[in-house]
Enzyme design. Structure first.
Site, PDB file in Angstrom:
ATOM      1  N   ASP A 129       0.736  -1.319   0.075  1.00  0.00           N
ATOM      2  CA  ASP A 129       0.090  -0.045   0.000  1.00  0.00           C
ATOM      3  C   ASP A 129       1.063   1.210   0.062  1.00  0.00           C
ATOM      4  O   ASP A 129       2.111   1.150   0.625  1.00  0.00           O
ATOM      5  CB  ASP A 129      -0.841  -0.001   1.171  1.00  0.00           C
ATOM      6  CG  ASP A 129      -2.257  -0.732   1.144  1.00  0.00           C
ATOM      7  OD1 ASP A 129      -2.478  -1.185   0.036  1.00  0.00           O
ATOM      8  OD2 ASP A 129      -2.795  -0.742   1.991  1.00  0.00           O
TER       9      ASP A 129
ATOM     10  N   LYS B  45      -4.011   2.908  -2.385  1.00  0.00           N
ATOM     11  CA  LYS B  45      -5.482   3.252  -2.655  1.00  0.00           C
ATOM     12  C   LYS B  45      -5.422   4.640  -1.866  1.00  0.00           C
ATOM     13  O   LYS B  45      -6.148   4.671  -0.897  1.00  0.00           O
ATOM     14  CB  LYS B  45      -6.373   2.233  -2.129  1.00  0.00           C
ATOM     15  CG  LYS B  45      -6.016   0.943  -2.784  1.00  0.00           C
ATOM     16  CD  LYS B  45      -7.261   0.271  -2.658  1.00  0.00           C
ATOM     17  CE  LYS B  45      -7.794  -0.199  -1.068  1.00  0.00           C
ATOM     18  NZ  LYS B  45      -9.212   0.507  -1.160  1.00  0.00           N
TER      19      LYS B  45
ATOM     20  N   MET C 175      -7.651  10.193   9.348  1.00  0.00           N
ATOM     21  CA  MET C 175      -8.254  10.744   7.899  1.00  0.00           C
ATOM     22  C   MET C 175      -8.805  11.975   8.268  1.00  0.00           C
ATOM     23  O   MET C 175     -10.206  11.946   7.583  1.00  0.00           O
ATOM     24  CB  MET C 175      -8.969   9.457   7.442  1.00  0.00           C
ATOM     25  CG  MET C 175      -8.235   8.543   6.710  1.00  0.00           C
ATOM     26  SD  MET C 175      -9.225   7.032   6.132  1.00  0.00           S
ATOM     27  CE  MET C 175      -9.314   5.963   7.709  1.00  0.00           C
TER      28      MET C 175
HETATM   29  N1  SAH Z   1      -4.040   0.953   9.114  1.00  0.00           N
HETATM   30  C1  SAH Z   1      -3.541   2.137   9.455  1.00  0.00           C
HETATM   31  C2  SAH Z   1      -4.517   3.410   9.231  1.00  0.00           C
HETATM   32  C3  SAH Z   1      -4.935   3.601   7.732  1.00  0.00           C
HETATM   33  S1  SAH Z   1      -5.997   4.787   7.406  1.00  0.00           S
HETATM   34  C4  SAH Z   1      -2.836   2.532  10.983  1.00  0.00           C
HETATM   35  O1  SAH Z   1      -3.222   1.438  11.542  1.00  0.00           O
HETATM   36  O2  SAH Z   1      -2.225   3.377  11.204  1.00  0.00           O
HETATM   37  C5  SAH Z   1      -5.133   6.157   6.937  1.00  0.00           C
HETATM   38  C6  SAH Z   1      -4.939   7.208   7.836  1.00  0.00           C
HETATM   39  O3  SAH Z   1      -3.987   6.724   8.764  1.00  0.00           O
HETATM   40  C7  SAH Z   1      -4.247   8.627   7.283  1.00  0.00           C
HETATM   41  O4  SAH Z   1      -5.084   9.243   6.752  1.00  0.00           O
HETATM   42  C8  SAH Z   1      -3.637   9.156   8.647  1.00  0.00           C
HETATM   43  O5  SAH Z   1      -4.789   9.538   9.586  1.00  0.00           O
HETATM   44  C9  SAH Z   1      -3.252   7.617   9.469  1.00  0.00           C
HETATM   45  N2  SAH Z   1      -1.922   7.600   9.009  1.00  0.00           N
HETATM   46  C10 SAH Z   1      -1.351   6.582   8.703  1.00  0.00           C
HETATM   47  N3  SAH Z   1       0.052   6.820   8.995  1.00  0.00           N
HETATM   48  C11 SAH Z   1       0.377   7.912   9.296  1.00  0.00           C
HETATM   49  C12 SAH Z   1       1.583   8.513  10.138  1.00  0.00           C
HETATM   50  N4  SAH Z   1       2.792   8.057   9.611  1.00  0.00           N
HETATM   51  N5  SAH Z   1       1.558   9.729  10.392  1.00  0.00           N
HETATM   52  C13 SAH Z   1       0.269  10.190  10.701  1.00  0.00           C
HETATM   53  N6  SAH Z   1      -0.935   9.592  10.381  1.00  0.00           N
HETATM   54  C14 SAH Z   1      -0.908   8.417   9.640  1.00  0.00           C
END
Ligand code: SAH
Length: 245
Positions: A35, A56, A168
């Site tokens: 991803d 995505k 998000m």
């Molecule tokens: N499965 C992921 C979340 C996926 S949804 C998890 O557990 O972290 C995608 C959202 O995750 C982004 O829009 C943001 O809000 C957050 N996100 C993912 N990686 C991030 C990062 N390194 N720093 C800050 N927010 C992050």
């Protein structure tokens, strides 16, 4: 590990936050489907594998979910060891369980490997305890973005006394602010905006519910970012110590 799909959490970005189990799956993978929020540096653990990008990103050109699922199925049926790498944890806003169920339905063995979710890593890297004795007795992970535009129960969240970690949320700041204030949350409730948590590009800005829009604009907040909303996000450790004393 052959003929199996591993749904693997790649963590928030720092390659050192991978689990040993994730590394083991990567070492044995024939095919790795990655991803876009996954740090490509972790591919050093699978030089032998064929790597396929299946990003995505919201609003951008994206690989349809059905296509990704069919691809996993095809490789697994060829007897390949497939690793599906997802940012953070596969089951925190990551459709991990959905893909797991779908694979099982199609007779493919699948296993989920936890990863460190962005909210946890972001808070820790900014010295924010998501729970704190006497201050926050729980934490709620929520997304401001839903496929069907259904609303969160903001009232319940505001009343819960838990720290809120919003995923998000960048495009929905005005809505989040308005709903929480309407639900009775204090306008001076601390908010931390944390961008690119755990990566060298990590940035953070402390604000309050009231100031959120101005501060986010001034800070030029961009995705990927999380918001931590709650007393634990106040910007002085001294204040926190007082709160929990
Ligand atoms: N499965 C992921 C979340 C996926 S949804 C998890 O557990 O972290 C995608 C959202 O995750 C982004 O829009 C943001 O809000 C957050 N996100 C993912 N990686 C991030 C990062 N390194 N720093 C800050 N927010 C992050």
């Amino acid at each position: 590990m052959n003929n199996k799909v591993w749904l693997v959490g790649a963590g928030p970005g720092d390659p050192e936050l991978l689990t040993l189990k994730a590394v083991r799956a990567l070492r044995e993978a024939d095919v790795v489907m990655i991803d876009d929020l996954v740090n490509p540096q972790i591919l050093e653990h699978c030089p032998q594998a064929r790597v396929i990008s299946v990003g995505k990103r919201g609003g951008c050109r994206s690989t349809p979910q059905a296509f990704i699922q069919r691809l996993m199925l095809r490789y697994a049926r060829q007897g390949k060891c497939v690793v599906r790498l997802k940012g953070g944890d596969p089951c925190i806003f990551g459709r991990g369980t959905e893909e797991y169920n779908w694979l099982h339905l199609h007779g493919i063995d699948a296993e989920i490997v936890n990863g460190i979710t962005a909210g946890l890593a972001g808070a820790t890297n900014c010295s924010i305890p998501l729970t704190l004795r006497g201050v926050a007795r729980g934490v709620s992970l929520v997304t401001a973005h839903t496929q069907d535009d259904s609303e969160l129960n903001w009232q319940a969240l505001a009343d819960s006394g838990t720290t809120l970690v919003v995923y998000m949320g960048v495009a929905k700041l005005a809505d989040i602010r308005q709903q929480l204030i309407k639900a009775g949350m204090h306008a001076d409730m601390p908010v931390a905006m944390i961008e690119n948590a755990s990566l060298p590009e990590q940035r953070e800005r402390r604000s309050t519910l009231n100031q959120l829009l101005d501060d986010a604009q001034d800070f030029r907040l961009k995705s990927p970012a999380i918001l931590v909303i709650g007393q634990v996000a106040c910007d002085s450790q001294v204040k926190l110590d007082q709160l929990s004393a």
